[in-house]
Design a protein around this motif. Sequence first.
Motif, PDB file in Angstrom:
ATOM      1  N   ARG A 119       0.828  -1.214   0.000  1.00 35.12           N
ATOM      2  CA  ARG A 119       0.000   0.000   0.000  1.00 35.12           C
ATOM      3  C   ARG A 119       0.860   1.262   0.000  1.00 35.12           C
ATOM      4  O   ARG A 119       0.520   2.255  -0.647  1.00 35.12           O
ATOM      5  CB  ARG A 119      -0.951  -0.007   1.192  1.00 35.12           C
ATOM      6  CG  ARG A 119      -2.057  -1.041   1.003  1.00 35.12           C
ATOM      7  CD  ARG A 119      -3.086  -1.084   2.074  1.00 35.12           C
ATOM      8  NE  ARG A 119      -3.077   0.020   3.022  1.00 35.12           N
ATOM      9  CZ  ARG A 119      -3.835   0.066   4.079  1.00 35.12           C
ATOM     10  NH1 ARG A 119      -4.681  -0.910   4.335  1.00 35.12           N
ATOM     11  NH2 ARG A 119      -3.766   1.087   4.910  1.00 35.12           N
ATOM     12  N   LEU A 120       1.974   1.248   0.727  1.00 37.57           N
ATOM     13  CA  LEU A 120       2.895   2.389   0.702  1.00 37.57           C
ATOM     14  C   LEU A 120       3.461   2.569  -0.700  1.00 37.57           C
ATOM     15  O   LEU A 120       3.499   3.680  -1.220  1.00 37.57           O
ATOM     16  CB  LEU A 120       4.037   2.190   1.704  1.00 37.57           C
ATOM     17  CG  LEU A 120       5.141   3.249   1.666  1.00 37.57           C
ATOM     18  CD1 LEU A 120       4.595   4.627   2.033  1.00 37.57           C
ATOM     19  CD2 LEU A 120       6.292   2.855   2.580  1.00 37.57           C
ATOM     20  N   TYR A 121       3.873   1.472  -1.311  1.00 39.41           N
ATOM     21  CA  TYR A 121       4.418   1.525  -2.679  1.00 39.41           C
ATOM     22  C   TYR A 121       3.382   2.105  -3.640  1.00 39.41           C
ATOM     23  O   TYR A 121       3.698   2.978  -4.453  1.00 39.41           O
ATOM     24  CB  TYR A 121       4.849   0.130  -3.130  1.00 39.41           C
ATOM     25  CG  TYR A 121       5.379   0.098  -4.542  1.00 39.41           C
ATOM     26  CD1 TYR A 121       6.673   0.536  -4.820  1.00 39.41           C
ATOM     27  CD2 TYR A 121       4.595  -0.344  -5.589  1.00 39.41           C
ATOM     28  CE1 TYR A 121       7.170   0.529  -6.102  1.00 39.41           C
ATOM     29  CE2 TYR A 121       5.082  -0.364  -6.883  1.00 39.41           C
ATOM     30  CZ  TYR A 121       6.365   0.075  -7.140  1.00 39.41           C
ATOM     31  OH  TYR A 121       6.845   0.069  -8.422  1.00 39.41           O
ATOM     32  N   ALA A 122       2.151   1.637  -3.540  1.00 41.73           N
ATOM     33  CA  ALA A 122       1.079   2.132  -4.417  1.00 41.73           C
ATOM     34  C   ALA A 122       0.798   3.618  -4.164  1.00 41.73           C
ATOM     35  O   ALA A 122       0.556   4.378  -5.114  1.00 41.73           O
ATOM     36  CB  ALA A 122      -0.185   1.306  -4.216  1.00 41.73           C
ATOM     37  N   ALA A 123       0.852   4.024  -2.911  1.00 43.18           N
ATOM     38  CA  ALA A 123       0.555   5.424  -2.581  1.00 43.18           C
ATOM     39  C   ALA A 123       1.607   6.383  -3.127  1.00 43.18           C
ATOM     40  O   ALA A 123       1.267   7.408  -3.722  1.00 43.18           O
ATOM     41  CB  ALA A 123       0.431   5.590  -1.071  1.00 43.18           C
ATOM     42  N   VAL A 124       2.887   6.057  -2.942  1.00 44.29           N
ATOM     43  CA  VAL A 124       3.930   6.984  -3.389  1.00 44.29           C
ATOM     44  C   VAL A 124       4.179   6.901  -4.896  1.00 44.29           C
ATOM     45  O   VAL A 124       4.818   7.789  -5.461  1.00 44.29           O
ATOM     46  CB  VAL A 124       5.270   6.803  -2.633  1.00 44.29           C
ATOM     47  CG1 VAL A 124       5.099   7.092  -1.164  1.00 44.29           C
ATOM     48  CG2 VAL A 124       5.859   5.443  -2.871  1.00 44.29           C
ATOM     49  N   ASN A 125       3.655   5.881  -5.536  1.00 42.27           N
ATOM     50  CA  ASN A 125       3.777   5.756  -6.987  1.00 42.27           C
ATOM     51  C   ASN A 125       2.434   5.939  -7.678  1.00 42.27           C
ATOM     52  O   ASN A 125       2.237   5.495  -8.800  1.00 42.27           O
ATOM     53  CB  ASN A 125       4.378   4.394  -7.351  1.00 42.27           C
ATOM     54  CG  ASN A 125       5.830   4.329  -6.987  1.00 42.27           C
ATOM     55  OD1 ASN A 125       6.662   4.942  -7.619  1.00 42.27           O
ATOM     56  ND2 ASN A 125       6.147   3.607  -5.922  1.00 42.27           N
ATOM     57  N   SER A 126       1.515   6.617  -7.008  1.00 43.70           N
ATOM     58  CA  SER A 126       0.182   6.846  -7.562  1.00 43.70           C
ATOM     59  C   SER A 126       0.228   7.947  -8.622  1.00 43.70           C
ATOM     60  O   SER A 126       1.152   8.757  -8.672  1.00 43.70           O
ATOM     61  CB  SER A 126      -0.787   7.232  -6.450  1.00 43.70           C
ATOM     62  OG  SER A 126      -0.425   8.487  -5.898  1.00 43.70           O
ATOM     63  N   LEU A 127      -0.789   7.965  -9.444  1.00 39.89           N
ATOM     64  CA  LEU A 127      -0.881   8.962 -10.504  1.00 39.89           C
ATOM     65  C   LEU A 127      -0.856  10.395  -9.964  1.00 39.89           C
ATOM     66  O   LEU A 127      -0.142  11.246 -10.517  1.00 39.89           O
ATOM     67  CB  LEU A 127      -2.122   8.711 -11.367  1.00 39.89           C
ATOM     68  CG  LEU A 127      -2.293   9.633 -12.569  1.00 39.89           C
ATOM     69  CD1 LEU A 127      -1.095   9.535 -13.507  1.00 39.89           C
ATOM     70  CD2 LEU A 127      -3.584   9.320 -13.297  1.00 39.89           C
ATOM     71  N   PRO A 128      -1.581  10.715  -8.888  1.00 41.66           N
ATOM     72  CA  PRO A 128      -1.518  12.096  -8.377  1.00 41.66           C
ATOM     73  C   PRO A 128      -0.108  12.506  -7.928  1.00 41.66           C
ATOM     74  O   PRO A 128       0.329  13.623  -8.209  1.00 41.66           O
ATOM     75  CB  PRO A 128      -2.489  12.094  -7.194  1.00 41.66           C
ATOM     76  CG  PRO A 128      -3.427  10.971  -7.462  1.00 41.66           C
ATOM     77  CD  PRO A 128      -2.628   9.936  -8.179  1.00 41.66           C
TER      78      PRO A 128
END
Length: 121
Positions: free
Chosen positions: A94-103
């Motif tokens: 989830r951390l990885y997904a959050a910091v690599n998110s489109l926004p």
Amino acid sequence: MGRRAKIITAAAAVATVAALYYIFNPATSVWAPKCVFKMMTGYECPGCGSQRLLHSLLHGDIASAWHANAYLLCISPLLLLMAIAAMQRVKYPRLYAAVNSLPVITVVCISLVAWTIFRNL
């Protein structure tokens, strides 16, 4: 090569680079790589000043680091977080997904373009 050997090799490489940038000032040293973009265009790329920034940070001179490349200094915590998230992506998806998110990526890209334009005015 085992995991432990990779970690030791990476740590030795980081320590060597840090020692070189601590000893030699990239602003005056002939061995320091020069920016091809700046040599060809006369404009500074987003990374221009990163070597001087590293040298200044290793000497504890935050003001000089700021003058070398303020954008990179400001975004360094995010870059560190992104690197940690990439290394721990299996453990913390989830951390990885959050910091690599489109926004996040969009804000970084827009701020990078704005910084490049601003520093060349």
